[in-house]
Design a protein around this motif. Structure first.
Motif, short mmCIF file in Angstrom:
data_model
loop_
_atom_site.label_atom_id
_atom_site.label_comp_id
_atom_site.label_asym_id
_atom_site.label_seq_id
_atom_site.Cartn_x
_atom_site.Cartn_y
_atom_site.Cartn_z
N ALA A 27 47.08 45.59 40.74
CA ALA A 27 47.57 44.80 42.71
C ALA A 27 48.46 43.26 41.82
O ALA A 27 49.08 42.69 42.39
N ARG A 417 49.89 46.82 46.64
CA ARG A 417 50.71 47.65 45.44
C ARG A 417 51.06 49.17 46.19
O ARG A 417 49.50 49.56 46.93
N ARG A 427 54.90 46.18 44.26
CA ARG A 427 53.56 44.89 44.66
C ARG A 427 53.84 43.42 45.12
O ARG A 427 55.42 43.36 45.20
#
Length: 670
Positions: A27, A417, A427
């Motif tokens: 992420a 994300r 994201r």
């Protein structure tokens, strides 16, 4: 270079005692350098430089950079000699306990299986020092390689690494040796008899033992390094040496059990660094400072507990942990050269320590990944002292004891994300981080040519907050990413100009003509906004293209501490940087590669008065596979022999980077 934040980081089975990659790592702004990317570099920092806006303090690589300028910075927000990124090897920091810089020759690229670069991302589980990001190195677990090469200017290099099984125990042995006569940094009409080559001799070796212990594994590692180099001026040299030992006990998580890691390490280092004053005609030098030794050591302990759970049709992973570090050291030096000898001695140093606890976690379900964490750290500076004495009489001329300083810092991060349709993902992340000042910044003044910089024992930790968002696309033949970020560093440590030579100043003493006096200060705030683009594309099975671009507009607000800096750019921070390259499998045996790098102009000082113009370099490489285990390579770095400005004096004399260099090597897979 592989950049694919749109997918989870793959987990691989390893024999070393380490936890697998956290599920939430995907992420954040992750770039992974694989072994193929590392194989093209002879030095680790040069491999990292394939990522735009990732560089040492100056434009030089570790082949020619003074140890005190080998700190790594990410995103061109505010580069510094100490670096604003945390570098770890399987969890153990590589940053020097006294200065924060990294001696890159201690880790040959051949010894590594991969590198993860996280730009931004917050402190999270990484701990103090990961201000602009972190670089996680993974040491080799299997196989081996040996690389032997020669290059211009009498450059010889031999480096290798191999894993050997001794019954249930595995040993990983790595070593590197490099020697070169080096180039003269000041060239052309500006050069004088005082300008000398940046010669280098570097050696490093390490051994790791991986011992299975039922469900867990124990890794014991020891390493040593030493390098001796010229500093480009007659009478100026630097020698750095050190050692590291670590013990790591870890168990990987399983569906029904938590994973965990406990790690203890010690790092020792020493630096000898002499500097000189240069005559106006650059014909002669005069000794200015002799840093005889800088004995220092750092200790660290960290522990983590990780578990993942299946929640409905989703997955929840959490990790809690704690870490502590302590660094102590001092510089011992001679200065104030008069009548043919040094007349003063100086001892300056102290102790810094920090400890933190954190909780980090991630949740994934279908196209969603959410990751975040919270961290609480304490920091403390103590035992600070600076003593200067007259060498003839032993009488103290300065005796300062610095008051103890301490505080706490809370940092956090959160990222989301989502995988979209047809290979797209989106994201966003918000984070904070901090970096305490190093012992070098707190206590040691230094000199470069005629420029002096004073220490400051009252420095507060730097604090960064940031947000970013990224759109990525991944297809069967490649991918594209576009990231926009905004970062703010508060209490930024900046070398602030406070005087001009010639003149005599309190504590600093005499500054010669053409020199300036600076002091490290918490000089207000640095605001930076930027754009990062990256792409790789396999045009056909035998041809791959790659490229990346970074644009970062960083500006200082000096506030009341340094109002003269307001609106200026941080030193050594270019706005634009870009890389591009290709790999072409020309025949079954021949691979041709190119790598280009561009940087816009940057400034060599805080007042933006010393301009280092834009530079472009192109490297080319050909590899010939002799058989399945042996290959030959030919490389030309800086093919067009571009003059790359890396530093400039107050009188306008430029130092240049490495000229065109031809190298030839043999690579054997073990």
């Amino acid at each position: 270079m592989i950049q694919d934040p749109a997918t989870d980081v793959a987990e691989i089975v390893v024999t070393a005692a380490r936890l697998p990659d956290a599920a939430g790592q995907g992420a954040f702004a992750l770039i992974r350098l694989d072994p193929e990317a590392l194989n093209r570099a002879r030095r680790l920092d040069e491999a990292l430089a394939t990522v735009p806006a990732v560089s040492l303090f100056r434009r030089t690589s570790s082949l020619s950079a003074n140890p005190t300028t080998q700190g790594l910075s990410l995103r061109a927000i505010a580069p510094s000699g100490a670096g604003r990124a945390l570098i770890t090897l399987d969890g153990v920091p590589l940053n020097d306990p006294f200065g924060g810089w990294v001696i890159w020759s201690q880790v040959p690229p051949e010894s590594l299986d991969g590198v993860d670069v996280v730009r931004g991302g917050g402190t999270g589980p990484y701990g103090a020092g990961a201000l602009t990001g972190s670089v996680a190195l993974r040491e080799r677990d299997e196989g081996g390689v040996l690389d032997l090469s020669i290059a211009e200017r009498n450059t010889l290099r031999a480096a290798g690494s191999t894993a050997i099984a001794l019954g249930p125990i595995q040993l990983v042995l790595s070593a590197g040796h490099e020697t070169t006569d080096g180039q003269v940094p000041v060239r052309g009409s500006s050069a004088g008899a005082a300008d000398t080559p940046l010669d280098l001799t570097a050696n490093a070796a390490s051994v790791r033992a991986d011992i299975p212990m039922g469900r867990s594994a124990l890794s014991l590692r020891a390493g040593v390094y030493e390098e001796d180099r010229g500093s480009g001026l007659r009478g100026a040299r630097a020698t750095a040496k050190g050692s590291v030992i670590s013990a790591t006990l870890a168990a990987r998580p399983s569906p029904d059990r938590a994973g965990w890691r406990v790690q203890l390490w010690r790092r020792g280092s020493d630096l000898a660094n002499s500097s000189v004053a240069v005559a106006a005609d650059r014909a002669t030098t005069t000794p200015a400072n002799d840093q005889i030794e800088t004995p220092s050591e750092g200790w660290g302990l960290n522990a983590a507990l990780r578990r993942d759970h299946t929640v409905g049709d989703g997955r929840f992973e959490w990790e809690v942990g704690a870490d502590a570090r302590i660094s102590e050291g001092e510089t011992r030096e001679r200065f104030r050269f008069m009548a043919g000898d040094f007349t003063r001695d100086r001892i300056a140093g102290g102790t810094t320590q920090g400890a933190g606890i954190y909780a980090d976690g991630s949740w994934s379900r279908g196209p969603w990944l959410v990751a975040g964490g919270l961290r609480l750290d304490s920091w403390r500076n103590r035992d600070g002292r600076r003593v200067e004495t007259d060498r003839a009489t032993g009488t103290p001329t300065l005796d300062e004891t610095d008051p103890e300083r301490s505080g706490t810092v809370t940092s956090a991060r959160l990222a989301v994300r989502r995988d979209l349709t047809e290979g797209f993902s989106l994201r966003a992340a918000a984070y904070s981080a901090f970096r305490p000042a190093t012992l070098n910044e707190l206590h040691r003044p230094f000199r470069v040519g005629n420029d002096l910089t004073e220490a400051n024992a009252a420095l507060e930790p730097e604090r960064l907050t940031g947000i970013e968002t990224e759109l990525a696309w991944t297809g069967p033949r490649g991918g594209v990413t576009a990231t926009v970020f905004a970062n703010r560093i508060e209490d930024a440590v900046v070398n602030v100009t406070i005087g001009q030579g010639p003149g005599t100043f309190p504590r600093a003493g005499f500054v010669p003509a053409g020199g300036v006096l600076r002091q490290r200060r918490n000089a207000g705030t640095i605001d930076a906004v930027g754009l990062e683009l990256g792409a790789d594309w396999t045009v056909r099975d035998d041809l791959t293209l790659r490229g990346a671009l970074s644009a970062t507009d960083a500006r200082l607000d000096g506030g009341t501490a340094a109002p003269q800096l307001t609106g200026l750019r941080p030193a050594q921070a270019p706005i634009w940087s870009a890389t591009a390259g290709l790999d072409w499998q020309a025949t079954d045996r021949l691979v041709l590669s190119t790598a280009a790098r561009y940087e816009s102009r940057r400034f060599d000082d805080d007042l933006n008065s010393r301009v280092l113009e834009a530079a472009v370099t192109l490297d080319v490489r050909a590899e010939w596979r002799v058989n399945d285990r042996t290959g030959l390579w030919l490389a030309i770095d800086n093919l067009f022999d571009a003059d790359v400005p890396v530093a400039e004096t107050a009188t306008g004399v430029e130092s240049l980077g490495t000229p065109r260099t031809l190298g030839l090597g043999l690579r054997v897979t073990l």
